[in-house]
Design a protein around this motif. Structure first.
Motif, PDB file in Angstrom:
ATOM      1  N   LEU A  23       0.791  -1.231   0.117  1.00  0.00           N
ATOM      2  CA  LEU A  23       0.056  -0.076   0.033  1.00  0.00           C
ATOM      3  C   LEU A  23       0.914   1.324   0.015  1.00  0.00           C
ATOM      4  N   GLY A  24       2.318   1.124  -0.134  1.00  0.00           N
ATOM      5  CA  GLY A  24       2.932   2.199  -0.313  1.00  0.00           C
ATOM      6  C   GLY A  24       3.590   2.713   0.681  1.00  0.00           C
ATOM      7  N   CYS A  25       3.429   2.130   2.097  1.00  0.00           N
ATOM      8  CA  CYS A  25       4.009   2.431   3.201  1.00  0.00           C
ATOM      9  C   CYS A  25       5.477   2.040   3.477  1.00  0.00           C
ATOM     10  N   GLU A  26       6.285   2.963   4.220  1.00  0.00           N
ATOM     11  CA  GLU A  26       7.799   2.548   4.681  1.00  0.00           C
ATOM     12  C   GLU A  26       7.308   2.108   5.962  1.00  0.00           C
ATOM     13  N   VAL A  27       7.798   0.773   6.219  1.00  0.00           N
ATOM     14  CA  VAL A  27       7.488   0.073   7.448  1.00  0.00           C
ATOM     15  C   VAL A  27       8.713  -0.132   8.428  1.00  0.00           C
ATOM     16  N   LEU A  28       8.705   0.083   9.672  1.00  0.00           N
ATOM     17  CA  LEU A  28       9.659  -0.097  10.496  1.00  0.00           C
ATOM     18  C   LEU A  28       8.934  -1.228  11.287  1.00  0.00           C
ATOM     19  N   VAL A  29       9.860  -2.345  11.521  1.00  0.00           N
ATOM     20  CA  VAL A  29       9.508  -3.429  12.403  1.00  0.00           C
ATOM     21  C   VAL A  29      10.611  -3.535  13.589  1.00  0.00           C
ATOM     22  N   THR A  30       9.908  -2.893  14.752  1.00  0.00           N
ATOM     23  CA  THR A  30      11.221  -2.743  15.786  1.00  0.00           C
ATOM     24  C   THR A  30      10.387  -2.586  17.247  1.00  0.00           C
ATOM     25  N   ALA A  31      11.213  -2.794  18.297  1.00  0.00           N
ATOM     26  CA  ALA A  31      10.663  -2.661  19.782  1.00  0.00           C
ATOM     27  C   ALA A  31      11.310  -1.489  20.315  1.00  0.00           C
ATOM     28  N   ASP A  32      12.229  -0.737  19.432  1.00  0.00           N
ATOM     29  CA  ASP A  32      12.942   0.401  19.987  1.00  0.00           C
ATOM     30  C   ASP A  32      11.885   1.651  19.863  1.00  0.00           C
ATOM     31  N   GLU A  33      11.601   2.021  21.092  1.00  0.00           N
ATOM     32  CA  GLU A  33      10.780   3.272  21.245  1.00  0.00           C
ATOM     33  C   GLU A  33      11.193   4.469  20.502  1.00  0.00           C
ATOM     34  N   MET A  54       1.099 -10.146  27.228  1.00  0.00           N
ATOM     35  CA  MET A  54       1.151  -9.029  28.077  1.00  0.00           C
ATOM     36  C   MET A  54       2.487  -9.202  28.949  1.00  0.00           C
ATOM     37  N   LYS A  55       3.079 -10.359  29.220  1.00  0.00           N
ATOM     38  CA  LYS A  55       4.384 -10.610  29.714  1.00  0.00           C
ATOM     39  C   LYS A  55       5.170  -9.965  28.959  1.00  0.00           C
ATOM     40  N   CYS A  56       5.295 -10.112  27.582  1.00  0.00           N
ATOM     41  CA  CYS A  56       6.386  -9.656  26.726  1.00  0.00           C
ATOM     42  C   CYS A  56       6.455  -8.341  26.478  1.00  0.00           C
ATOM     43  N   LEU A  57       5.073  -7.750  26.606  1.00  0.00           N
ATOM     44  CA  LEU A  57       5.130  -6.112  26.222  1.00  0.00           C
ATOM     45  C   LEU A  57       5.651  -5.578  27.928  1.00  0.00           C
ATOM     46  N   ALA A  58       5.326  -6.205  28.952  1.00  0.00           N
ATOM     47  CA  ALA A  58       5.719  -5.564  30.191  1.00  0.00           C
ATOM     48  C   ALA A  58       7.314  -5.751  30.255  1.00  0.00           C
ATOM     49  N   GLU A  59       7.818  -6.943  29.987  1.00  0.00           N
ATOM     50  CA  GLU A  59       9.271  -6.998  29.817  1.00  0.00           C
ATOM     51  C   GLU A  59       9.860  -6.141  29.033  1.00  0.00           C
ATOM     52  N   THR A  60       9.320  -5.831  27.989  1.00  0.00           N
ATOM     53  CA  THR A  60      10.034  -4.801  27.115  1.00  0.00           C
ATOM     54  C   THR A  60       9.600  -3.244  27.563  1.00  0.00           C
ATOM     55  N   LYS A  61       8.788  -3.159  28.413  1.00  0.00           N
ATOM     56  CA  LYS A  61       8.267  -1.830  28.735  1.00  0.00           C
ATOM     57  C   LYS A  61       7.479  -1.109  27.693  1.00  0.00           C
ATOM     58  N   LEU A  62       7.025  -2.043  26.808  1.00  0.00           N
ATOM     59  CA  LEU A  62       6.261  -1.554  25.644  1.00  0.00           C
ATOM     60  C   LEU A  62       4.765  -1.283  26.133  1.00  0.00           C
ATOM     61  N   ASP A  63       4.394  -1.954  27.269  1.00  0.00           N
ATOM     62  CA  ASP A  63       3.010  -1.421  27.714  1.00  0.00           C
ATOM     63  C   ASP A  63       3.034  -0.062  28.194  1.00  0.00           C
ATOM     64  N   CYS A  64       4.006   0.443  28.772  1.00  0.00           N
ATOM     65  CA  CYS A  64       4.064   1.684  29.254  1.00  0.00           C
ATOM     66  C   CYS A  64       4.265   2.640  28.043  1.00  0.00           C
ATOM     67  N   TYR A  65       4.890   2.197  27.112  1.00  0.00           N
ATOM     68  CA  TYR A  65       5.026   3.179  25.793  1.00  0.00           C
ATOM     69  C   TYR A  65       3.649   3.067  25.216  1.00  0.00           C
ATOM     70  N   LEU A  66       3.031   1.960  25.115  1.00  0.00           N
ATOM     71  CA  LEU A  66       1.756   2.072  24.401  1.00  0.00           C
ATOM     72  C   LEU A  66       0.644   2.838  25.202  1.00  0.00           C
ATOM     73  N   GLN A  67       0.644   3.060  26.665  1.00  0.00           N
ATOM     74  CA  GLN A  67      -0.064   3.809  27.261  1.00  0.00           C
ATOM     75  C   GLN A  67       0.351   5.578  26.866  1.00  0.00           C
ATOM     76  N   LYS A  68       1.652   5.658  26.749  1.00  0.00           N
ATOM     77  CA  LYS A  68       1.821   7.126  26.201  1.00  0.00           C
ATOM     78  C   LYS A  68       1.275   7.394  25.041  1.00  0.00           C
ATOM     79  N   VAL A  69       1.430   6.237  24.001  1.00  0.00           N
ATOM     80  CA  VAL A  69       0.877   6.404  22.713  1.00  0.00           C
ATOM     81  C   VAL A  69      -0.529   6.817  22.606  1.00  0.00           C
ATOM     82  N   LYS A  70      -1.456   6.286  23.593  1.00  0.00           N
ATOM     83  CA  LYS A  70      -2.745   6.607  23.727  1.00  0.00           C
ATOM     84  C   LYS A  70      -2.864   8.054  24.373  1.00  0.00           C
TER      85      LYS A  70
END
Length: 210
Positions: A23-33, A54-70
């Protein structure tokens, strides 16, 4: 447009990445905030069990990052398990808290309805019935069916957050939900033919218009 696909260790990343690139997007596949912060929108995929995710999200702190995104009202799309993680809780394996972006809980299909057994998982093509059109989904769709593969579904939801559903053996299965900048799709748009492509394309157009 740059889309950040969140790699927390539990997603079918290749098919989503390829669909976005087509669909013409540039895609980043990453866990780096820091890298994810450069994206115009984020996509949360998911395959597997809710507690593990949920455990994986917590271990990578991406759960907190997603709260910031929201909080920052950045566009976020959850697909399949990625959508389920956006709800308050799940009964899969063991009671587990979710991200809480949508009201409701993730429950297992019982396999019985009015004394009749039905197949679990809900797998295959099913008609998507639109009930509430967000701004990005105003035009008529080119098809009616999308592809589902799941044993758990969102129940006790806020009907105001429901965009579209599928009827599976008399159960109203939320197919698309939306709350502000956050959207969820229970089915796999990247595997859903013309309608799946259309829905991804329309979501991307909605992101661009913001």
């Amino acid at each position: 447009m740059k889309i950040g696909v969140i790699d927390y260790g539990m997603g079918n990343l290749f098919s989503v990445e390829q669909a976005l690139k087509r669909l013409g997007c540039e895609v980043l596949v990453t866990a780096d905030e820091n890298e994810l912060d450069t994206a115009d929108a984020l996509l949360l995929p998911g395959v597997g069990a809710f507690p593990d995710a949920m455990k994986c999200l917590a271990e990578t702190k991406l759960d907190c990052y997603l709260q910031k995104v929201k909080t920052e009202n950045r566009p976020l799309l959850g697909i399949c398990l990625g959508m389920q993680l956006l709800f308050e809780e799940s009964e899969e394996v063991a009671p587990t808290k979710g991200l809480g972006f949508f009201k409701g809980s993730i429950q297992r299909f019982s396999g019985m309805n009015e004394g009749k057994a039905y197949r679990v998982p809900h797998m295959g093509w099913n008609e998507l019935i639109v009930t509430n059109r967000p701004i990005w989904l105003q035009d008529e769709a080119p098809a009616k069916h999308v592809y589902f593969v799941h044993s758990f579904y969102a129940a006790e939801i806020d009907e105001m957050e429901l965009v579209a559903y599928a009827d599976y053996r008399g159960i109203k299965v939320p197919g698309i939900v939306a709350n502000g900048s956050v959207t969820g799709m229970q089915f796999h748009p990247e595997k859903s033919g013309a309608l799946g492509v259309y829905l991804l394309e329309q979501w991307l157009k909605g992101v661009a218009s913001c």
